[in-house]
Design a protein around this motif. Structure first.
Motif, PDB file in Angstrom:
ATOM      1  N   GLU A   1       0.836  -1.201   0.000  1.00 21.07           N
ATOM      2  CA  GLU A   1       0.000   0.000   0.000  1.00 21.07           C
ATOM      3  C   GLU A   1       0.877   1.260   0.000  1.00 21.07           C
ATOM      4  N   VAL A   2       1.886   1.269   0.851  1.00 23.73           N
ATOM      5  CA  VAL A   2       2.811   2.410   0.924  1.00 23.73           C
ATOM      6  C   VAL A   2       3.563   2.560  -0.396  1.00 23.73           C
ATOM      7  N   LEU A   3       4.051   1.471  -0.930  1.00 22.02           N
ATOM      8  CA  LEU A   3       4.796   1.528  -2.189  1.00 22.02           C
ATOM      9  C   LEU A   3       3.885   1.967  -3.336  1.00 22.02           C
ATOM     10  N   GLY A   4       2.648   1.533  -3.330  1.00 19.20           N
ATOM     11  CA  GLY A   4       1.696   1.962  -4.352  1.00 19.20           C
ATOM     12  C   GLY A   4       1.480   3.465  -4.337  1.00 19.20           C
ATOM     13  N   LEU A   5       1.394   4.036  -3.157  1.00 17.72           N
ATOM     14  CA  LEU A   5       1.242   5.495  -3.054  1.00 17.72           C
ATOM     15  C   LEU A   5       2.524   6.213  -3.473  1.00 17.72           C
ATOM     16  N   ALA A   6       3.660   5.613  -3.151  1.00 19.78           N
ATOM     17  CA  ALA A   6       4.934   6.174  -3.607  1.00 19.78           C
ATOM     18  C   ALA A   6       5.001   6.143  -5.128  1.00 19.78           C
ATOM     19  N   ALA A   7       4.463   5.086  -5.729  1.00 20.37           N
ATOM     20  CA  ALA A   7       4.443   4.962  -7.190  1.00 20.37           C
ATOM     21  C   ALA A   7       3.583   6.043  -7.831  1.00 20.37           C
ATOM     22  N   GLN A   8       2.619   6.549  -7.082  1.00 23.02           N
ATOM     23  CA  GLN A   8       1.772   7.631  -7.573  1.00 23.02           C
ATOM     24  C   GLN A   8       2.442   8.992  -7.419  1.00 23.02           C
ATOM     25  N   GLY A   9       3.625   8.997  -6.824  1.00 25.70           N
ATOM     26  CA  GLY A   9       4.385  10.229  -6.680  1.00 25.70           C
ATOM     27  C   GLY A   9       4.197  10.944  -5.358  1.00 25.70           C
ATOM     28  N   LEU A  10       3.514  10.323  -4.411  1.00 23.01           N
ATOM     29  CA  LEU A  10       3.305  10.959  -3.120  1.00 23.01           C
ATOM     30  C   LEU A  10       4.593  10.980  -2.308  1.00 23.01           C
TER      31      LEU A  10
END
Length: 63
Positions: free
Chosen positions: A8-17
């Motif tokens: 979940e954290v990595l997915g949000l990082a992938a979105q540029g957050l």
């Protein structure tokens, strides 16, 4: 294998957050987000200044 929260954290990082934005979105501390990302980097065997980018690319590729 990544835990649900690590993914979940990595997915949000992938979105540029940013870490701060991820923390806010998930109601976590920035330190907790950093720890989750560090665990991801360790599991994926990446490190250094490009660790975040490499982890995101691998995660997206392997989904």
């Amino acid at each position: 294998m990544l835990s649900r929260r690590e993914a979940e954290v990595l997915g949000l990082a992938a979105q540029g957050l940013t870490n701060g934005a991820i923390a806010t979105a998930l109601t976590l501390s920035v330190r907790t987000v950093e720890r989750h990302l560090q665990n991801v980097y360790t599991k994926l065997g990446v490190g250094g200044p490009t660790a975040r980018a490499v982890a995101v690319v691998r995660w997206v590729r392997d989904r």
